[in-house]
Design a protein around this motif. Structure first.
Motif, short mmCIF file in Angstrom:
data_model
loop_
_atom_site.label_atom_id
_atom_site.label_comp_id
_atom_site.label_asym_id
_atom_site.label_seq_id
_atom_site.Cartn_x
_atom_site.Cartn_y
_atom_site.Cartn_z
N LEU A 30 -0.57 0.21 -3.89
CA LEU A 30 -1.48 -0.63 -3.11
C LEU A 30 -0.78 -1.17 -1.87
CD1 LEU A 30 -4.25 -2.05 -2.87
CD2 LEU A 30 -3.23 -3.96 -4.12
N ALA A 31 0.44 -1.65 -2.04
CA ALA A 31 1.18 -2.19 -0.90
C ALA A 31 1.35 -1.13 0.18
CB ALA A 31 2.54 -2.72 -1.36
N ILE A 32 1.69 0.09 -0.22
CA ILE A 32 1.88 1.18 0.74
C ILE A 32 0.56 1.54 1.42
CG2 ILE A 32 2.45 3.63 0.95
CD1 ILE A 32 4.51 3.12 -1.36
N GLU A 33 -0.50 1.67 0.64
CA GLU A 33 -1.80 2.05 1.20
C GLU A 33 -2.35 0.97 2.13
OE1 GLU A 33 -3.38 4.94 1.05
OE2 GLU A 33 -1.79 5.79 -0.19
N VAL A 34 -2.21 -0.29 1.75
CA VAL A 34 -2.69 -1.39 2.60
C VAL A 34 -1.91 -1.41 3.92
CG1 VAL A 34 -2.74 -3.91 2.83
CG2 VAL A 34 -3.64 -2.83 0.78
N ALA A 35 -0.59 -1.24 3.83
CA ALA A 35 0.23 -1.23 5.05
C ALA A 35 -0.19 -0.09 5.98
CB ALA A 35 1.71 -1.10 4.68
N GLY A 77 -6.39 -12.39 -0.99
CA GLY A 77 -5.97 -11.79 0.28
C GLY A 77 -6.54 -10.40 0.46
N LEU A 78 -6.61 -9.66 -0.63
CA LEU A 78 -7.15 -8.30 -0.56
C LEU A 78 -8.64 -8.33 -0.21
CD1 LEU A 78 -6.53 -5.32 -0.88
CD2 LEU A 78 -7.05 -5.55 -3.31
N VAL A 79 -9.37 -9.27 -0.78
CA VAL A 79 -10.80 -9.39 -0.47
C VAL A 79 -10.99 -9.72 1.00
CG1 VAL A 79 -12.89 -10.74 -0.92
CG2 VAL A 79 -11.48 -9.98 -2.83
N VAL A 80 -10.19 -10.64 1.52
CA VAL A 80 -10.29 -10.99 2.94
C VAL A 80 -9.95 -9.78 3.81
CG1 VAL A 80 -9.34 -12.46 4.77
CG2 VAL A 80 -9.88 -13.43 2.54
N THR A 89 -10.61 -1.25 2.93
CA THR A 89 -11.67 -1.06 1.94
C THR A 89 -11.66 0.37 1.43
OG1 THR A 89 -13.02 -2.74 3.01
CG2 THR A 89 -14.16 -1.22 1.52
N ASP A 90 -11.54 1.31 2.34
CA ASP A 90 -11.52 2.72 1.96
C ASP A 90 -10.31 3.04 1.08
OD1 ASP A 90 -12.73 5.31 2.17
OD2 ASP A 90 -11.11 5.89 3.52
N ALA A 91 -9.15 2.48 1.44
CA ALA A 91 -7.93 2.73 0.65
C ALA A 91 -8.05 2.16 -0.75
CB ALA A 91 -6.72 2.12 1.36
N VAL A 92 -8.63 0.96 -0.88
CA VAL A 92 -8.78 0.34 -2.20
C VAL A 92 -9.76 1.15 -3.06
CG1 VAL A 92 -9.64 -1.71 -3.42
CG2 VAL A 92 -8.13 -1.96 -1.45
#
Length: 128
Positions: A30-35, A77-80, A89-92
């Motif tokens: 998740l950290a990698i995808e969000v970044a 934080g993820l929701v925001v 959103t797409d990554a999650v």
């Protein structure tokens, strides 16, 4: 100090590997995808970091940690992030194996954009 029997259950015995922790694996992914998503959508320069921090109501150091994958966002934080970033959103949704929802979300965005363009076109054409 010796370990209790319960503590030893988590230790490797006779060369067997440790059990895989799915939550730790997802946190790292998740950290990698969000970044990656934030870099694609906003960039990662100092001005973009400050802009993201203001937009999401967090400290710029928090955004830097997200971009450097030192930490991933917590639940709130993820929701925001998902509110402000289509890429996040797409990554999650991809990580959650929610392909149908991912497609539906993209279709909803495209429908909204099409409606907006049609309204603009009709306004431009004027009355009959």
């Amino acid at each position: 100090m010796s370990l209790s029997k319960r503590d030893r259950k988590d230790r490797s015995v006779d060369g067997k590997s440790f059990p895989i922790d799915p939550i730790a694996e997802i946190k790292a992914t998740l950290a990698i995808e969000v970044a990656d998503a934030l870099r694609r959508e906003f960039g990662d320069g100092p001005l973009q970091v400050k802009r993201m921090a203001r937009l999401m109501g967090v400290n710029p150091r928090t955004v830097k940690n997200w971009l450097q994958t030192d930490n991933g966002p917590n639940g709130a934080g993820l929701v925001v992030l998902m509110r402000h970033s289509k890429a996040v959103t797409d990554a999650v949704l991809m990580l959650a194996d929610r392909h149908i929802e991912r497609t539906a979300a993209k279709e909803a965005v495209l429908r909204r954009e099409l409606r907006s363009m049609l309204r603009d076109l009709l306004d431009h054409l004027g009355p009959d």
